[in-house]
Design a protein around this motif. Structure first.
Motif, short mmCIF file in Angstrom:
data_model
loop_
_atom_site.label_atom_id
_atom_site.label_comp_id
_atom_site.label_asym_id
_atom_site.label_seq_id
_atom_site.Cartn_x
_atom_site.Cartn_y
_atom_site.Cartn_z
N ALA A 41 0.81 -1.22 0.00
CA ALA A 41 0.00 0.00 0.00
C ALA A 41 0.84 1.27 0.00
CB ALA A 41 -0.94 0.00 1.21
N PHE A 42 1.96 1.26 0.74
CA PHE A 42 2.69 2.51 0.98
C PHE A 42 4.13 2.51 0.49
CE2 PHE A 42 -0.32 2.03 4.64
CZ PHE A 42 -1.24 2.98 4.21
N GLY A 43 4.70 1.37 0.27
CA GLY A 43 6.10 1.34 -0.14
C GLY A 43 7.03 1.69 1.01
N ARG A 44 7.02 2.95 1.41
CA ARG A 44 7.89 3.42 2.49
C ARG A 44 7.20 3.19 3.84
NH1 ARG A 44 9.54 9.45 1.41
NH2 ARG A 44 10.76 9.03 3.30
N VAL A 45 7.62 2.17 4.54
CA VAL A 45 7.05 1.87 5.86
C VAL A 45 8.20 1.53 6.81
CG1 VAL A 45 4.82 1.07 5.00
CG2 VAL A 45 6.70 -0.56 5.24
N SER A 46 7.96 1.72 8.09
CA SER A 46 8.92 1.33 9.11
C SER A 46 8.16 0.88 10.34
CB SER A 46 9.86 2.49 9.46
OG SER A 46 9.13 3.56 10.06
N GLY A 47 8.75 -0.04 11.08
CA GLY A 47 8.10 -0.48 12.30
C GLY A 47 8.28 -1.96 12.53
N GLU A 48 7.51 -2.46 13.48
CA GLU A 48 7.62 -3.86 13.86
C GLU A 48 6.30 -4.35 14.42
OE1 GLU A 48 10.20 -6.75 16.90
OE2 GLU A 48 10.26 -4.56 17.10
N ILE A 49 5.90 -5.52 14.02
CA ILE A 49 4.74 -6.19 14.59
C ILE A 49 5.24 -7.39 15.38
CG2 ILE A 49 2.65 -7.49 14.09
CD1 ILE A 49 2.17 -5.70 11.72
N LYS A 50 4.82 -7.47 16.62
CA LYS A 50 5.26 -8.56 17.49
C LYS A 50 4.23 -9.69 17.44
CE LYS A 50 7.74 -5.50 20.64
NZ LYS A 50 7.88 -5.02 22.05
N VAL A 51 4.71 -10.89 17.70
CA VAL A 51 3.84 -12.07 17.75
C VAL A 51 3.66 -12.50 19.19
CG1 VAL A 51 3.59 -14.49 17.08
CG2 VAL A 51 4.53 -12.84 15.45
N ASP A 52 2.40 -12.58 19.61
CA ASP A 52 2.05 -13.04 20.95
C ASP A 52 1.04 -14.17 20.77
OD1 ASP A 52 1.09 -13.53 23.47
OD2 ASP A 52 0.57 -11.45 23.94
N ARG A 53 1.43 -15.37 21.14
CA ARG A 53 0.56 -16.53 20.93
C ARG A 53 -0.75 -16.42 21.71
NH1 ARG A 53 2.92 -18.12 16.36
NH2 ARG A 53 5.17 -18.38 16.64
N GLY A 54 -0.79 -15.52 22.67
CA GLY A 54 -2.02 -15.33 23.42
C GLY A 54 -2.99 -14.36 22.78
N ALA A 55 -2.58 -13.72 21.67
CA ALA A 55 -3.46 -12.76 20.99
C ALA A 55 -4.48 -13.50 20.12
CB ALA A 55 -2.64 -11.81 20.15
N ARG A 56 -5.69 -13.01 20.13
CA ARG A 56 -6.74 -13.59 19.28
C ARG A 56 -6.42 -13.30 17.81
NH1 ARG A 56 -9.49 -10.84 23.42
NH2 ARG A 56 -10.50 -12.24 24.93
N ALA A 57 -7.04 -14.07 16.93
CA ALA A 57 -6.89 -13.81 15.50
C ALA A 57 -7.38 -12.40 15.18
CB ALA A 57 -7.68 -14.84 14.70
N ALA A 58 -6.66 -11.70 14.32
CA ALA A 58 -7.00 -10.31 13.98
C ALA A 58 -8.22 -10.27 13.07
CB ALA A 58 -5.81 -9.64 13.31
N PRO A 59 -9.37 -9.79 13.56
CA PRO A 59 -10.56 -9.79 12.71
C PRO A 59 -10.49 -8.76 11.58
CG PRO A 59 -11.00 -8.67 14.77
CD PRO A 59 -9.63 -9.25 14.90
N TRP A 60 -9.59 -7.78 11.72
CA TRP A 60 -9.47 -6.70 10.75
C TRP A 60 -8.49 -7.02 9.62
CZ3 TRP A 60 -4.39 -6.14 11.47
CH2 TRP A 60 -3.87 -6.31 12.77
N GLN A 61 -7.81 -8.17 9.71
CA GLN A 61 -6.74 -8.47 8.76
C GLN A 61 -7.25 -8.61 7.32
OE1 GLN A 61 -4.65 -12.11 9.58
NE2 GLN A 61 -3.56 -12.09 7.64
N GLU A 62 -8.35 -9.32 7.14
CA GLU A 62 -8.82 -9.60 5.78
C GLU A 62 -9.15 -8.32 5.02
OE1 GLU A 62 -12.29 -12.18 3.45
OE2 GLU A 62 -12.05 -12.36 5.62
#
Length: 241
Positions: A41-62
């Motif tokens: 979507a943006f090309g220029r992005v920066s950051g980090e997404i962490k994985v937590d096995r206790g997090a529910r599935a992201a309903p907004w992902q699709e």
């Protein structure tokens, strides 16, 4: 003991052509999918997404790729948390309406907070917004201060409990206040007092929190100041510097 579960989150901030992101999801597959959508979507992005096995599935992902097509506001920020989407930062009324329309199409039944509030079809106009809507461009000095104080008295700016962070349902009010201040001209300088709190330093921090939101919505930092002393009333207050 049962493992506590939390909602997946994603925070996006658009700043001068670059999108910064962070968040927490429940699997590597989700992380890779979200980060790939951001790069497309943006090309220029920066950051980090962490994985937590206790997090529910992201309903907004699709729906995220389609939503990102409308997230083009240069100084806006949006946060996903479970089935809640919050818009903050700076966005015009037209941009807010367009982004809300896309969110409602992709994420029906979600809670839309922050700057999304007050722009939907049939959304009520609160007393503060009515006051600010009546302020004519070029209004400055004492009449401007009077209108701002009347607005925050009618609808006090709220904060998260025990915090200086402005509550999501008060972001739209500060966005409107910023528009009025900017329309007053370059000569107006305002001092902000935070609402009184049990901790005097918290009142000062809340004044600074209001200032930050106004600046984020386009008000010149030179036009705003905060007092050294704590606030004395239940609502925030403005006066001329």
């Amino acid at each position: 003991a049962r493992v506590a579960r939390s909602d997946a989150t994603l925070n996006l901030v658009s700043n001068r052509g670059t999108v910064h992101y962070d968040g927490v999801v429940g699997s590597d597959a989700e992380r890779q999918s979200v980060e790939a959508a951001l790069r497309r979507a943006f090309g220029r992005v920066s950051g980090e997404i962490k994985v937590d096995r206790g997090a529910r599935a992201a309903p907004w992902q699709e729906g995220l790729p389609k939503f990102l097509e409308s997230f083009t506001q240069p100084n806006a920020a949006v946060s996903f948390e479970g089935r809640r989407i919050e818009l903050h930062g700076h966005a015009s009324d037209a941009d807010r309406k367009a982004l809300l329309a896309r969110a409602e199409l992709l994420y029906p039944g979600y809670a839309y907070t922050g700057l999304f509030q007050g722009v939907g079809e049939g959304a009520p106009v609160d007393a503060a917004s009515a006051v600010l809507a009546g302020v004519k461009p070029g209004t400055s000095g004492a009449p401007l201060v009077k209108a701002l104080n009347e607005a925050v008295t009618q609808t006090p700016i709220r904060f998260e409990p025990g915090s200086a962070r402005v509550a999501p349902d008060s972001l739209a009010l500060l966005s409107k206040a910023a528009e009025v201040i900017q329309a007053s001209g370059n000569g107006t300088r305002l001092q902000i007092s935070g609402p009184a709190a049990d901790d005097p330093s918290l009142a000062q921090q809340r004044a600074e929190g209001i200032k930050v939101q106004l600046i984020g919505n386009g008000v010149s930092p030179a036009a705003l100041g905060t007092p050294a002393q704590a606030g004395s009333g239940e609502a925030a207050a403005f006066r001329l510097l």
